[in-house]
Design an enzyme around this catalytic site. Structure first.
Site, short mmCIF file in Angstrom:
data_model
loop_
_atom_site.label_atom_id
_atom_site.label_comp_id
_atom_site.label_asym_id
_atom_site.label_seq_id
_atom_site.Cartn_x
_atom_site.Cartn_y
_atom_site.Cartn_z
N ASP A 33 26.12 19.50 62.96
CA ASP A 33 27.20 18.78 62.29
C ASP A 33 26.81 18.63 60.83
O ASP A 33 25.63 18.49 60.48
CB ASP A 33 27.41 17.40 62.91
CG ASP A 33 28.65 16.72 62.34
OD1 ASP A 33 29.76 17.02 62.79
OD2 ASP A 33 28.49 15.88 61.42
N GLU A 35 27.92 16.88 56.87
CA GLU A 35 28.72 16.01 56.01
C GLU A 35 28.81 16.70 54.65
O GLU A 35 27.82 17.28 54.18
CB GLU A 35 28.09 14.63 55.87
CG GLU A 35 27.89 13.88 57.18
CD GLU A 35 29.18 13.68 57.95
OE1 GLU A 35 30.25 13.57 57.31
OE2 GLU A 35 29.13 13.62 59.19
N HIS A 174 30.34 9.54 61.57
CA HIS A 174 30.41 10.36 60.36
C HIS A 174 29.06 10.50 59.68
O HIS A 174 28.99 10.67 58.46
CB HIS A 174 31.45 9.80 59.37
CG HIS A 174 32.86 9.93 59.86
ND1 HIS A 174 33.49 11.15 59.99
CD2 HIS A 174 33.75 8.98 60.28
CE1 HIS A 174 34.72 10.95 60.45
NE2 HIS A 174 34.90 9.65 60.64
N ASP A 179 26.60 12.42 64.93
CA ASP A 179 27.72 13.23 65.41
C ASP A 179 27.24 14.43 66.22
O ASP A 179 27.87 14.83 67.20
CB ASP A 179 28.57 13.70 64.23
CG ASP A 179 29.39 12.57 63.61
OD1 ASP A 179 29.24 11.42 64.08
OD2 ASP A 179 30.16 12.82 62.67
#
Length: 612
Positions: A33, A35, A174, A179
């Site tokens: 994952d 960001e 998040h 995540d």
């Protein structure tokens, strides 16, 4: 075709993992994952990477790192993720994090929630750091969930919703690692659902669709004992009646998709519902499988095959055998008859005939004429479209000049027809009669297509024997023996094996052919054309050639390239291109071996040889 025994020292073929299927429990997955500062790799950067490496339900390792972007993080992104400029001020740059992640993910299947987003950023980052863009095998938990989870269970397929549904121990927030951990739990929950549906390998998962009925999925066992290599498969009903014939480079994998993947053709779903067993014929390579498929379809005429069931319905144009010949539309032609075709429909035959008759004034009436009994002429004679042999204006000798011109345009040089029709198209275009010009163009294309097709077929059916070899992906050779346009023997030579004994074996075991009348005396038109396409493939070499392989120097194949004519059923593929075979047609050369075998006649006198 006869099976070819492997010469001494032959190596048995080892099925690949892809053909056998890779169980999900044996695979390593890296759930990742990211960001980022925005939604596009072109304008945004990665701010955090989190990844979890799992295998067989066990966590093998984790990776997490903040990433320092080159620009400030937008305020709304900081509010969403909690990542601020102060947090990433001392973090490593993307050039330091990417190598670590690539090593962490090596040899694994990547998994992400909304995988296109994360993989897009990862590929862009790898490219920016000087690494080749990775071609990861990957799974998307969003896509899988949409196939498995109903709206009654959860209102959407967001990560937070799925994590709650499957009781994940980690709440998505998040942040990349959290995540990724939640996605691991979602992935395992989805795998449990899929296992109950019979989806146990990653191949099944890639093909899986919720639109496949449970009854259809329960028949998956019909593919269990099928071969893993190239071949032909036949679906049969409870009485043994053939329902459908198909071919594949991996029979087991292809048949399995009928029970695990969504089939857009409704007829196929109906066929699978009726089928009770699947028979298979193993083949040496893909060409043999394609040829056997055509023969079985023509023999069985399965109700769920749409194409190739009735090769006897092809339409030809031929010059009749009488004092004043004319064009006649027939279903078959014999030896020594000037013919054109085959055509897929009567309309296509009519278009080609009209093009020929616009340039050469053959009579168009169907009455059998006699030079000793004149009859009244029709309107075409008054329009100058016919020499009127019916009323004696042209005798047998004068009319014979038109017949000779038509015969030459049908078998050798189409330029007399092409030139006349091109001039007419130019005149119509100059007068802005574009629809009429388009009609003439279409008739010309039908004519050129038919002449080129006949010339290509004749080029192969005139060869008594041809042996060719195509390189395989594993550095072996696929061998084929062709006699008069028919595949009569096939074999696949393993890597590192001397091909010469195989060539001798494949020729010795070849089927004996007995030519029948017609332009394709030993095989169907489609079979000969399939062989021609295979011979035109990259790297194919002629090993032996008994005869010549050539076509007229000013033949229709050149005109077809010029007009970019497409052939019926996509059969133009490769067959009408320029050839770059490394083998001289006059002296066959065995692959990776010295010259071998017979020599064929050179096709250089007034004809265009295969080699350029």
């Amino acid at each position: 075709m006869c099976p070819v025994p492997a010469p001494t020292g032959g190596v048995p073929r080892q099925a690949s993992l892809a053909e056998l299927g890779r169980p999900l429990s044996d695979l390593t997955f890296v759930v990742v994952d990211l960001e980022t500062t925005g939604g596009s790799p072109a304008t945004s950067e990665i701010t955090e990477i989190g990844a979890v490496r799992v295998r067989g339900g066990q966590i093998l390792g984790e990776m997490s790192s903040l990433v320092r972007p080159s620009a400030p993080i937008p305020a709304f992104i900081s509010v969403l993720t909690g990542i601020t400029d102060a947090m990433v001020a001392t973090a490593p740059g993307i050039g330091e994090v990417v190598p670590t992640f690539l090593e962490f993910a090596r040899g694994a299947v990547l998994v992400a929630h909304n995988a296109p987003f994360d993989l897009g950023f990862l590929r862009a980052a790898a490219t920016a750091c000087g690494y080749p863009a990775p071609a990861w095998e990957h799974l998307d938990t969003v896509r899988i969930a949409r196939r498995v989870i109903s709206r009654d269970e959860t209102r959407d397929c967001r990560l937070s919703s799925l994590a709650a549904l499957f009781g994940s121990a980690t709440q998505p927030n998040h942040r990349a690692l959290a995540d990724a951990r939640a996605t691991v739990d979602v992935l395992h929950g989805l795998f449990e659902r899929l296992g109950n549906l019979g989806v146990t390998t990653i191949e099944d998962l890639h093909e899986y669709s919720a639109r496949v009925s449970p009854a259809q999925r329960r028949k998956r066992h019909l593919a269990d004992d099928l071969p893993t290599g190239p071949g032909v498969y036949v679906f049969r009903d409870g009485t043994g009646r053939p329902l459908y014939v198909g071919t594949s480079r991996s029979v087991r994998s292809r048949v399995r998709t009928y029970f695990t993947a969504s089939e857009p053709r409704t007829r196929m779903a109906e066929m699978v519902a009726i089928a009770e067993r699947v028979d298979a014929i193993e083949c040496a390579h893909a060409l043999e499988a394609e040829v056997r498929e055509l023969r079985l379809i023509a023999e069985y005429k399965p109700p769920y095959n749409r194409r190739s069931r009735f090769p006897e319905r092809a339409v030809y144009l031929r010059l009749t055998d009488e004092p004043f010949p004319r064009l006649s539309r027939v279903r078959s032609v014999g030896d020594g008859v000037t013919s054109l075709g085959p055509f897929g429909s009567a309309a296509a035959a009519e278009s080609a005939a009209t093009a020929l008759l616009e340039a050469i004034p053959l009579r168009q009436c169907s009455t059998r004429l006699s030079p000793r009994r004149p009859t009244a002429a029709c309107a075409l004679a008054e329009l100058g479209r016919c020499g009127a042999p019916c009323d004696g204006r042209e005798g047998v000798a004068e009319y014979g000049q038109h017949v000779a011109a038509a015969r030459g345009a049908m078998t050798a040089d189409p330029r007399p027809v092409v030139d006349v029709l091109e001039r007419r198209i130019a005149r119509l275009s100059a007068d802005q009669r574009y629809e009429e010009a388009a009609g003439v163009r279409d008739r010309l294309a039908a004519y050129v297509r038919a002449v080129a097709r006949m010339q290509r077929l004749t080029a192969l059916t005139c060869i008594d024997e041809l042996v060719a070899a195509a390189p395989t992906a594993d550095a072996g050779w696929d061998l084929a023996v062709v006699r008069r346009g028919r595949l009569v023997s096939a074999a696949s030579v393993p890597r590192g094996t001397d091909p010469r004994p195989w060539v001798d074996a494949v020729v010795a075991s070849a089927e004996t052919v007995r030519p029948l009348p017609g332009p394709t005396p030993c095989a169907s038109v489609e079979e000969t054309e399939r062989i021609g396409r295979w011979l035109a493939g990259a790297g194919v070499r002629l090993v032996r050639l008994d005869g010549e392989w050539s076509w007229p120097a000013h033949g229709a194949i050149r005109a077809a390239r010029r007009f970019d004519v497409r052939f019926d059923g996509g059969l133009d593929s490769g067959f009408d291109r320029g050839f770059d075979s490394p083998t001289d047609t006059r002296r066959g050369r065995a692959p990776s071996s010295p010259r071998s075998g017979r020599s064929g006649r050179s096709g250089r006198s007034g004809r265009e040889p295969r080699k350029r």
